[in-house]
Design a protein around this motif. Structure first.
Motif, PDB file in Angstrom:
ATOM      1  N   HIS A  31       0.802  -1.230   0.000  1.00 31.45           N
ATOM      2  CA  HIS A  31       0.000   0.000   0.000  1.00 31.45           C
ATOM      3  C   HIS A  31       0.838   1.286   0.000  1.00 31.45           C
ATOM      4  N   ARG A  32       1.906   1.286  -0.802  1.00 29.24           N
ATOM      5  CA  ARG A  32       2.753   2.479  -0.872  1.00 29.24           C
ATOM      6  C   ARG A  32       2.297   3.445  -1.951  1.00 29.24           C
ATOM      7  N   GLY A  33       1.372   3.026  -2.779  1.00 34.41           N
ATOM      8  CA  GLY A  33       0.788   3.952  -3.726  1.00 34.41           C
ATOM      9  C   GLY A  33       1.181   3.732  -5.181  1.00 34.41           C
ATOM     10  N   TRP A  34       0.468   4.475  -6.019  1.00 35.59           N
ATOM     11  CA  TRP A  34       0.595   4.311  -7.462  1.00 35.59           C
ATOM     12  C   TRP A  34       1.898   4.868  -8.019  1.00 35.59           C
ATOM     13  N   LEU A  35       2.544   5.788  -7.320  1.00 38.35           N
ATOM     14  CA  LEU A  35       3.854   6.256  -7.780  1.00 38.35           C
ATOM     15  C   LEU A  35       4.869   5.122  -7.762  1.00 38.35           C
ATOM     16  N   TRP A  36       4.806   4.284  -6.746  1.00 44.69           N
ATOM     17  CA  TRP A  36       5.694   3.113  -6.680  1.00 44.69           C
ATOM     18  C   TRP A  36       5.386   2.160  -7.827  1.00 44.69           C
ATOM     19  N   VAL A  37       4.104   1.957  -8.073  1.00 46.63           N
ATOM     20  CA  VAL A  37       3.703   1.070  -9.173  1.00 46.63           C
ATOM     21  C   VAL A  37       4.202   1.632 -10.502  1.00 46.63           C
ATOM     22  N   GLY A  38       3.999   2.927 -10.714  1.00 46.07           N
ATOM     23  CA  GLY A  38       4.451   3.558 -11.955  1.00 46.07           C
ATOM     24  C   GLY A  38       5.956   3.449 -12.143  1.00 46.07           C
ATOM     25  N   ALA A  39       6.708   3.684 -11.069  1.00 42.32           N
ATOM     26  CA  ALA A  39       8.168   3.536 -11.150  1.00 42.32           C
ATOM     27  C   ALA A  39       8.539   2.099 -11.488  1.00 42.32           C
ATOM     28  N   GLY A  40       7.794   1.159 -10.943  1.00 41.49           N
ATOM     29  CA  GLY A  40       8.040  -0.256 -11.245  1.00 41.49           C
ATOM     30  C   GLY A  40       7.785  -0.579 -12.703  1.00 41.49           C
ATOM     31  N   VAL A  41       6.726  -0.050 -13.236  1.00 39.08           N
ATOM     32  CA  VAL A  41       6.402  -0.290 -14.652  1.00 39.08           C
ATOM     33  C   VAL A  41       7.496   0.294 -15.551  1.00 39.08           C
ATOM     34  N   ILE A  42       7.986   1.457 -15.216  1.00 38.69           N
ATOM     35  CA  ILE A  42       9.079   2.064 -15.995  1.00 38.69           C
ATOM     36  C   ILE A  42      10.335   1.194 -15.910  1.00 38.69           C
ATOM     37  N   ALA A  43      10.660   0.732 -14.714  1.00 39.77           N
ATOM     38  CA  ALA A  43      11.832  -0.126 -14.544  1.00 39.77           C
ATOM     39  C   ALA A  43      11.685  -1.427 -15.332  1.00 39.77           C
ATOM     40  N   LEU A  44      10.491  -1.998 -15.333  1.00 36.23           N
ATOM     41  CA  LEU A  44      10.262  -3.226 -16.098  1.00 36.23           C
ATOM     42  C   LEU A  44      10.441  -2.983 -17.592  1.00 36.23           C
ATOM     43  N   GLY A  45       9.998  -1.822 -18.067  1.00 32.42           N
ATOM     44  CA  GLY A  45      10.226  -1.476 -19.466  1.00 32.42           C
ATOM     45  C   GLY A  45      11.709  -1.310 -19.767  1.00 32.42           C
ATOM     46  N   ALA A  46      12.446  -0.735 -18.834  1.00 30.66           N
ATOM     47  CA  ALA A  46      13.889  -0.577 -19.010  1.00 30.66           C
ATOM     48  C   ALA A  46      14.578  -1.937 -19.086  1.00 30.66           C
ATOM     49  N   TYR A  47      14.106  -2.892 -18.295  1.00 32.50           N
ATOM     50  CA  TYR A  47      14.638  -4.255 -18.372  1.00 32.50           C
ATOM     51  C   TYR A  47      14.513  -4.799 -19.797  1.00 32.50           C
ATOM     52  N   GLY A  48      13.352  -4.633 -20.394  1.00 33.20           N
ATOM     53  CA  GLY A  48      13.141  -5.119 -21.757  1.00 33.20           C
ATOM     54  C   GLY A  48      14.109  -4.491 -22.742  1.00 33.20           C
ATOM     55  N   PHE A  49      14.407  -3.225 -22.546  1.00 32.80           N
ATOM     56  CA  PHE A  49      15.362  -2.547 -23.416  1.00 32.80           C
ATOM     57  C   PHE A  49      16.774  -3.079 -23.207  1.00 32.80           C
ATOM     58  N   VAL A  50      17.192  -3.205 -21.951  1.00 34.88           N
ATOM     59  CA  VAL A  50      18.547  -3.671 -21.652  1.00 34.88           C
ATOM     60  C   VAL A  50      18.785  -5.065 -22.222  1.00 34.88           C
ATOM     61  N   ALA A  51      17.787  -5.910 -22.166  1.00 31.57           N
ATOM     62  CA  ALA A  51      17.945  -7.271 -22.705  1.00 31.57           C
ATOM     63  C   ALA A  51      18.305  -7.258 -24.184  1.00 31.57           C
ATOM     64  N   THR A  52      17.850  -6.264 -24.913  1.00 35.18           N
ATOM     65  CA  THR A  52      18.150  -6.204 -26.352  1.00 35.18           C
ATOM     66  C   THR A  52      19.607  -5.860 -26.633  1.00 35.18           C
ATOM     67  N   LEU A  53      20.341  -5.406 -25.638  1.00 33.84           N
ATOM     68  CA  LEU A  53      21.734  -5.004 -25.817  1.00 33.84           C
ATOM     69  C   LEU A  53      22.723  -6.169 -25.700  1.00 33.84           C
ATOM     70  N   GLN A  54      22.224  -7.351 -25.350  1.00 35.62           N
ATOM     71  CA  GLN A  54      23.101  -8.520 -25.244  1.00 35.62           C
ATOM     72  C   GLN A  54      23.809  -8.788 -26.570  1.00 35.62           C
ATOM     73  N   PRO A  55      25.092  -9.190 -26.526  1.00 32.52           N
ATOM     74  CA  PRO A  55      25.826  -9.473 -27.762  1.00 32.52           C
ATOM     75  C   PRO A  55      25.219 -10.621 -28.583  1.00 32.52           C
ATOM     76  N   ASP A  56      24.645 -11.610 -27.924  1.00 35.80           N
ATOM     77  CA  ASP A  56      24.014 -12.729 -28.633  1.00 35.80           C
ATOM     78  C   ASP A  56      22.681 -12.257 -29.198  1.00 35.80           C
ATOM     79  N   ALA A  57      22.393 -12.646 -30.419  1.00 33.30           N
ATOM     80  CA  ALA A  57      21.194 -12.153 -31.099  1.00 33.30           C
ATOM     81  C   ALA A  57      19.977 -13.066 -30.937  1.00 33.30           C
ATOM     82  N   ASN A  58      20.075 -14.128 -30.169  1.00 33.40           N
ATOM     83  CA  ASN A  58      18.987 -15.104 -30.050  1.00 33.40           C
ATOM     84  C   ASN A  58      18.116 -14.813 -28.831  1.00 33.40           C
ATOM     85  N   PHE A  59      16.915 -14.317 -29.092  1.00 33.14           N
ATOM     86  CA  PHE A  59      15.986 -13.940 -28.031  1.00 33.14           C
ATOM     87  C   PHE A  59      15.752 -15.085 -27.054  1.00 33.14           C
ATOM     88  N   GLY A  60      15.476 -16.265 -27.573  1.00 35.13           N
ATOM     89  CA  GLY A  60      15.174 -17.403 -26.706  1.00 35.13           C
ATOM     90  C   GLY A  60      16.324 -17.741 -25.780  1.00 35.13           C
TER      91      GLY A  60
END
Length: 109
Positions: A31-60
């Motif tokens: 119950h810390r509020g929607w700002l925490w949730v919003g920050a979490g959603v942004i961080a999760l999106g950043a994770y998806g971006f960082v994963a694309t920077l891996q040298p290996d090109a195979n998503f799986g």
């Protein structure tokens, strides 16, 4: 050099994904509020971006290997953020997961 870059990217991705999920958890379950949730959603999106920077090109391969990083990283996060103390089975399981990461990502091909 590619292995060092890859390991560093896995660590950054872990901070974003595990941190993002933790922020959402804190926002909703603690119950810390929607700002925490919003920050979490942004961080999760950043994770998806960082994963694309891996040298290996195979998503799986990247996502499968990251699963092992997530296992160990989640336990580390819980230790730091929540005071969780893993038992020997947690440590054994996360060690096995990290060995799997090394085999998947860095085994000779």
């Amino acid at each position: 050099m590619n292995i060092v870059k890859s390991v560093m990217l896995f660590a950054v991705a872990a901070v974003f994904e595990i941190g993002g999920a933790w922020l959402v958890w804190q926002g909703i379950r603690e119950h810390r509020g929607w700002l925490w949730v919003g920050a979490g959603v942004i961080a999760l999106g950043a994770y998806g971006f960082v994963a694309t920077l891996q040298p290996d090109a195979n998503f799986g391969r990247i996502l499968a290997a990251y699963g092992g990083v997530f296992v160990a990283g989640s336990l580390l996060w819980a230790m730091v953020a929540d005071g969780f103390r893993p038992d020997r089975w947690d440590i054994a399981g996360s060690s096995i997961a990290l060995i799997g990461v090394a085999v998947i990502m860095y085994g000779p091909r």
